[in-house]
Design an enzyme around this catalytic site. Structure first.
Site, PDB file in Angstrom:
ATOM      1  N   HIS A  33     -28.165   4.887 -64.659  1.00  0.00           N
ATOM      2  CA  HIS A  33     -28.411   3.556 -65.209  1.00  0.00           C
ATOM      3  C   HIS A  33     -27.124   2.827 -65.556  1.00  0.00           C
ATOM      4  O   HIS A  33     -26.125   3.440 -65.897  1.00  0.00           O
ATOM      5  CB  HIS A  33     -29.269   3.658 -66.476  1.00  0.00           C
ATOM      6  N   LYS A  71     -20.864   4.082 -73.414  1.00  0.00           N
ATOM      7  CA  LYS A  71     -21.731   5.060 -74.075  1.00  0.00           C
ATOM      8  C   LYS A  71     -20.933   6.289 -74.490  1.00  0.00           C
ATOM      9  O   LYS A  71     -20.205   6.870 -73.682  1.00  0.00           O
ATOM     10  CB  LYS A  71     -22.863   5.497 -73.137  1.00  0.00           C
ATOM     11  N   TYR A  76     -26.901   9.115 -77.919  1.00  0.00           N
ATOM     12  CA  TYR A  76     -25.781   8.299 -77.465  1.00  0.00           C
ATOM     13  C   TYR A  76     -25.678   7.000 -78.242  1.00  0.00           C
ATOM     14  O   TYR A  76     -26.654   6.431 -78.682  1.00  0.00           O
ATOM     15  CB  TYR A  76     -25.825   8.040 -75.966  1.00  0.00           C
ATOM     16  N   ASP A 120     -36.550   5.321 -61.714  1.00  0.00           N
ATOM     17  CA  ASP A 120     -35.376   6.007 -61.176  1.00  0.00           C
ATOM     18  C   ASP A 120     -35.576   6.394 -59.705  1.00  0.00           C
ATOM     19  O   ASP A 120     -34.619   6.443 -58.944  1.00  0.00           O
ATOM     20  CB  ASP A 120     -35.035   7.227 -62.020  1.00  0.00           C
TER      21      ASP A 120
END
Length: 181
Positions: free
Chosen positions: A61, A70, A130, A168
């Site tokens: 992503h 991140k 995250y 995905d």
């Protein structure tokens, strides 16, 4: 903390100092001053937490516009975590780097803006946390195909096909995804 550079400039493995004894352990996972002194002047706006069973593959992503940096880690279980350089002007465009993150090794992984990110869970009930430098913006989210041969990620063998979401499964190839300048 110990910062380890990877083959992709800017993508870092971070090993926090861990203080342990018979009671357990203590570690500092985020300290703005310490990170700034290490060259990472970051401002986070969102924290996320996912739990996945073994074999779940999430990603790859990224957001464009509104890219997210991140800082990721695992608090239970283990993952193989991947960053892919999507900066067209980078000499490393389309290259990837991966690292195992686990509750055992307590490593963190810094994935800067301009990279696609994803992970494969290696154990059941894996908790993945995250911090993000930009808020989630679903209208700007894109997915790079996790199995694009042009990228060639060498996912670890886990004895089963990865479990992926419908979104995905529709990830685009590197040739067709919206990249960064």
């Amino acid at each position: 903390m110990n910062i380890i550079e990877t083959a992709l400039p800017g993508v870092l493995i971070i090993e926090p100092r861990v203080f342990g004894d018979a009671r357990g352990f203590f570690m500092e996972t985020w300290n703005a001053d310490a990170f700034r002194k290490a060259g990472l002047d970051l401002q986070f706006v969102q924290d996320n937490h996912s739990r996945s069973q073994k074999g779940v593959l999430r990603g790859l992503h990224f957001q464009n516009p509104g890219p997210q940096g991140k800082l990721v880690r695992v608090t239970k279980g283990a993952v193989f975590d991947v960053a892919v350089d999507l900066r067209w002007s980078s000499p490393h465009f389309g290259k990837w780097v991966g690292v195992e993150l686990s509750a055992q090794n307590q490593r963190m992984f810094w994935v800067p803006e301009g990279f696609a990110h994803g992970f494969l869970t290696l154990e059941d009930d894996t908790d993945f946390l995250y911090k993000c430098t930009a808020p989630y913006a679903p209208q700007s989210e894109h997915t790079l195909a996790w199995d694009d041969p042009a990228v060639g990620i060498e996912w670890p063998a886990i004895g089963m096909a990865p479990i992926i979401s419908d979104k995905d499964a529709r990830g685009l190839s590197l040739a067709n995804v919206l990249v960064f300048p």
